[in-house]
Design a protein around this motif. Structure first.
Motif, PDB file in Angstrom:
ATOM      1  N   ARG A  81      -7.432   9.061  11.728  1.00 59.08           N
ATOM      2  CA  ARG A  81      -8.282   9.226  12.912  1.00 59.08           C
ATOM      3  C   ARG A  81      -8.285  10.675  13.402  1.00 59.08           C
ATOM      4  O   ARG A  81      -7.314  11.407  13.204  1.00 59.08           O
ATOM      5  N   PRO A  82      -9.367  11.077  14.082  1.00 59.20           N
ATOM      6  CA  PRO A  82      -9.357  12.391  14.731  1.00 59.20           C
ATOM      7  C   PRO A  82      -8.149  12.533  15.652  1.00 59.20           C
ATOM      8  O   PRO A  82      -7.808  11.630  16.406  1.00 59.20           O
ATOM      9  N   GLY A  83      -7.496  13.690  15.549  1.00 63.67           N
ATOM     10  CA  GLY A  83      -6.302  13.947  16.342  1.00 63.67           C
ATOM     11  C   GLY A  83      -5.010  13.604  15.645  1.00 63.67           C
ATOM     12  O   GLY A  83      -3.933  14.039  16.086  1.00 63.67           O
ATOM     13  N   GLU A  84      -5.073  12.833  14.558  1.00 61.80           N
ATOM     14  CA  GLU A  84      -3.861  12.446  13.854  1.00 61.80           C
ATOM     15  C   GLU A  84      -3.467  13.514  12.831  1.00 61.80           C
ATOM     16  O   GLU A  84      -4.329  14.211  12.280  1.00 61.80           O
ATOM     17  N   PRO A  85      -2.159  13.626  12.534  1.00 58.64           N
ATOM     18  CA  PRO A  85      -1.714  14.620  11.554  1.00 58.64           C
ATOM     19  C   PRO A  85      -1.919  14.125  10.132  1.00 58.64           C
ATOM     20  O   PRO A  85      -1.973  12.925   9.869  1.00 58.64           O
ATOM     21  N   VAL A  86      -2.030  15.078   9.209  1.00 65.70           N
ATOM     22  CA  VAL A  86      -2.134  14.756   7.789  1.00 65.70           C
ATOM     23  C   VAL A  86      -1.419  15.848   7.007  1.00 65.70           C
ATOM     24  O   VAL A  86      -1.505  17.031   7.344  1.00 65.70           O
ATOM     25  N   ARG A  87      -0.690  15.428   5.984  1.00 69.82           N
ATOM     26  CA  ARG A  87       0.011  16.364   5.112  1.00 69.82           C
ATOM     27  C   ARG A  87      -0.360  16.027   3.666  1.00 69.82           C
ATOM     28  O   ARG A  87      -0.616  14.868   3.345  1.00 69.82           O
ATOM     29  N   PHE A  88      -0.370  17.039   2.814  1.00 65.87           N
ATOM     30  CA  PHE A  88      -0.761  16.870   1.424  1.00 65.87           C
ATOM     31  C   PHE A  88       0.433  17.137   0.499  1.00 65.87           C
ATOM     32  O   PHE A  88       1.310  17.936   0.798  1.00 65.87           O
ATOM     33  N   ARG A  89       0.423  16.448  -0.653  1.00 68.85           N
ATOM     34  CA  ARG A  89       1.437  16.662  -1.687  1.00 68.85           C
ATOM     35  C   ARG A  89       0.741  16.839  -3.029  1.00 68.85           C
ATOM     36  O   ARG A  89      -0.080  15.999  -3.414  1.00 68.85           O
ATOM     37  N   ALA A  90       1.047  17.915  -3.732  1.00 72.60           N
ATOM     38  CA  ALA A  90       0.439  18.170  -5.037  1.00 72.60           C
ATOM     39  C   ALA A  90       1.105  17.305  -6.098  1.00 72.60           C
ATOM     40  O   ALA A  90       2.334  17.164  -6.129  1.00 72.60           O
ATOM     41  N   VAL A  91       0.295  16.718  -6.966  1.00 70.55           N
ATOM     42  CA  VAL A  91       0.794  15.923  -8.087  1.00 70.55           C
ATOM     43  C   VAL A  91       0.119  16.417  -9.361  1.00 70.55           C
ATOM     44  O   VAL A  91      -0.888  17.125  -9.317  1.00 70.55           O
ATOM     45  N   GLU A  99       0.845  -1.185   0.000  1.00 72.20           N
ATOM     46  CA  GLU A  99       0.000   0.000   0.000  1.00 72.20           C
ATOM     47  C   GLU A  99       0.884   1.240   0.000  1.00 72.20           C
ATOM     48  O   GLU A  99       1.952   1.261   0.622  1.00 72.20           O
ATOM     49  N   PRO A 100       0.467   2.312  -0.680  1.00 72.56           N
ATOM     50  CA  PRO A 100       1.276   3.539  -0.691  1.00 72.56           C
ATOM     51  C   PRO A 100       1.326   4.174   0.689  1.00 72.56           C
ATOM     52  O   PRO A 100       0.470   3.918   1.550  1.00 72.56           O
ATOM     53  N   SER A 101       2.329   4.992   0.909  1.00 76.95           N
ATOM     54  CA  SER A 101       2.470   5.704   2.174  1.00 76.95           C
ATOM     55  C   SER A 101       2.888   7.139   1.869  1.00 76.95           C
ATOM     56  O   SER A 101       3.027   7.532   0.712  1.00 76.95           O
ATOM     57  N   GLY A 102       3.091   7.922   2.906  1.00 81.85           N
ATOM     58  CA  GLY A 102       3.500   9.303   2.719  1.00 81.85           C
ATOM     59  C   GLY A 102       2.318  10.244   2.662  1.00 81.85           C
ATOM     60  O   GLY A 102       1.178   9.868   2.974  1.00 81.85           O
ATOM     61  N   PRO A 103       2.549  11.494   2.280  1.00 83.82           N
ATOM     62  CA  PRO A 103       1.472  12.490   2.246  1.00 83.82           C
ATOM     63  C   PRO A 103       0.334  12.063   1.324  1.00 83.82           C
ATOM     64  O   PRO A 103       0.528  11.321   0.364  1.00 83.82           O
ATOM     65  N   ILE A 104      -0.861  12.575   1.621  1.00 84.42           N
ATOM     66  CA  ILE A 104      -2.020  12.352   0.758  1.00 84.42           C
ATOM     67  C   ILE A 104      -1.836  13.175  -0.512  1.00 84.42           C
ATOM     68  O   ILE A 104      -1.592  14.388  -0.467  1.00 84.42           O
ATOM     69  N   ARG A 105      -1.955  12.512  -1.659  1.00 87.00           N
ATOM     70  CA  ARG A 105      -1.726  13.190  -2.933  1.00 87.00           C
ATOM     71  C   ARG A 105      -2.980  13.928  -3.398  1.00 87.00           C
ATOM     72  O   ARG A 105      -4.088  13.389  -3.304  1.00 87.00           O
ATOM     73  N   VAL A 106      -2.783  15.142  -3.893  1.00 83.78           N
ATOM     74  CA  VAL A 106      -3.905  15.972  -4.341  1.00 83.78           C
ATOM     75  C   VAL A 106      -3.593  16.593  -5.690  1.00 83.78           C
ATOM     76  O   VAL A 106      -2.425  16.807  -6.048  1.00 83.78           O
ATOM     77  N   LEU A 107      -4.656  16.875  -6.435  1.00 87.51           N
ATOM     78  CA  LEU A 107      -4.592  17.744  -7.606  1.00 87.51           C
ATOM     79  C   LEU A 107      -5.037  19.131  -7.170  1.00 87.51           C
ATOM     80  O   LEU A 107      -6.083  19.276  -6.516  1.00 87.51           O
ATOM     81  N   LEU A 108      -4.285  20.165  -7.486  1.00 88.06           N
ATOM     82  CA  LEU A 108      -4.692  21.513  -7.120  1.00 88.06           C
ATOM     83  C   LEU A 108      -5.943  21.901  -7.900  1.00 88.06           C
ATOM     84  O   LEU A 108      -6.140  21.497  -9.038  1.00 88.06           O
TER      85      LEU A 108
END
Length: 343
Positions: A279-289, A175-184
């Motif tokens: 989960r609530p309280g957990e960190p999340v970071r985004f990466r643009a692709v 399964e992939p890991s790392g920041p959640i990938r987004v399209l701007l």
């Protein structure tokens, strides 16, 4: 056909019936709904050899206890790293098993993940609404009378399958890991370049205010360059709106069909399940692709889902005296004192 039932001896908040959702009705204001983690839905069904859109019991962090009535029912659990047990004996968080009458399957929050899908080896006696049994509690669509599942509910199951001879771990593959990938976009032009950089460079934290409709993010607010109101337009699963507060929220399975806040980015389809499992309280970071990477990620996920997950039978080590006495271990008893050549 043989009929059995799943008895929910306990159902915490947010336990519902979900499938792949309602398609083609957003133009009339009907939400798509469906599983929070679409990958978990497909893998759980695939583990039992079922079509990918068969309804599952979706379990939130409130947990659930299930018992089979009438006859045994094959089940498969896939999703977050929940604590799964059968009659108190721990099982892997991704597992296929046959639930015998009188036995109890329990799911509780484990080390990570927010949602689990329980696939059922048979057909549920639940009438679809607009082509889906997915439950949307705000509008009262789907499920049993449009509501979430509750303790004491019984779900009739027909056309039973027999695919699982022994409890087996489900190999989910890489399964992939790392920041959640987004399209701007599509309204990233409502934010200055430094604000877009801040959105991508910050660690956001999932708010306890999050639910199946939207995941609210806590952190330092973003500033709009062109105001925080737009003409309402269609929203997609994974769209990230930024209202006047400057705090983004990610639209999830129960999202509204339209919205009037600018959308700074959209979670790519291949990462919707990963987003849901935060989960609530957990960190999340985004990466643009770019679009090419998003399409490649979707193709890689499709290739992964095209292969049925491998089941690995569990080797038991908890042989109790009661269980051993219940087995026919002496059915082939031989008298060693007898003449083997006699008669």
């Amino acid at each position: 056909p043989v009929t059995a039932a799943l008895h929910l001896r306990f159902a915490g908040p947010g336990v519902t019936l979900q499938d792949s959702g309602r398609r083609g009705f957003s133009r009339w204001g009907v939400t798509g709904c469906g599983a929070m983690d679409p990958v978990a839905l497909r893998l759980a069904n695939a583990a039992l050899g079922l079509p990918p859109d068969r309804p599952v019991i979706e379990v939130s962090l409130g947990g659930v206890d299930l018992e089979a009535e009438g006859t045994a029912i094959d089940l498969a659990v896939v999703g977050g790293a929940f604590a799964v047990s059968l009659d108190g004996r721990p099982l892997p968080s991704a597992v296929a098993l046959r639930l015998e009458p009188g036995a109890r399957l329990s799911l509780r929050p484990g080390p990570s993940g927010a949602w689990a899908a329980i696939a059922i080896g048979g057909r549920l006696d639940v009438a679809p609404v607009l082509g889906s049994v997915s439950t949307h509690t705000r509008s009262g669509l789907g499920g049993p009378s449009g509501r979430a599942l509750m303790s004491g509910d019984r779900i009739a199951v027909t056309d039973l399958l027999r695919r699982v001879d022994t409890p087996s771990a489900i190999d989910l593959g890489s399964e992939p890991s790392g920041p959640i990938r987004v399209l701007l976009g599509p309204q990233d032009d409502h934010f200055a370049s430094d604000e877009i950089a801040a959105f991508l460079g910050r660690d956001w934290r999932l708010s306890p205010r999050s639910d199946r409709m939207a995941y609210a993010l806590d952190g330092e607010p973003l500033r709009h360059a062109r105001g925080h109101d737009i003409v309402s337009d269609a929203v997609a699963h994974g769209a990230i709106q930024v209202p006047g507060s400057g705090l983004p929220f990610v639209l999830m399975a129960d999202r509204q069909p339209t919205g009037g806040y600018p959308k700074i980015a959209t979670v790519i389809g291949a990462d919707l399940g990963r987003m849901a499992q935060i989960r609530p309280g957990e960190p999340v970071r985004f990466r643009a692709v770019g679009l090419a990477e998003a399409v490649a990620a979707r193709a890689a996920l499709a290739a992964r889902l095209a292969q049925p997950p491998r089941l690995e039978p569990l080797v038991r080590s908890d042989f109790t005296s009661e269980m051993l006495l219940a087995l026919d271990l002496v059915g082939a008893f031989v008298d060693a004192s007898a003449d083997p050549f006699a008669g």
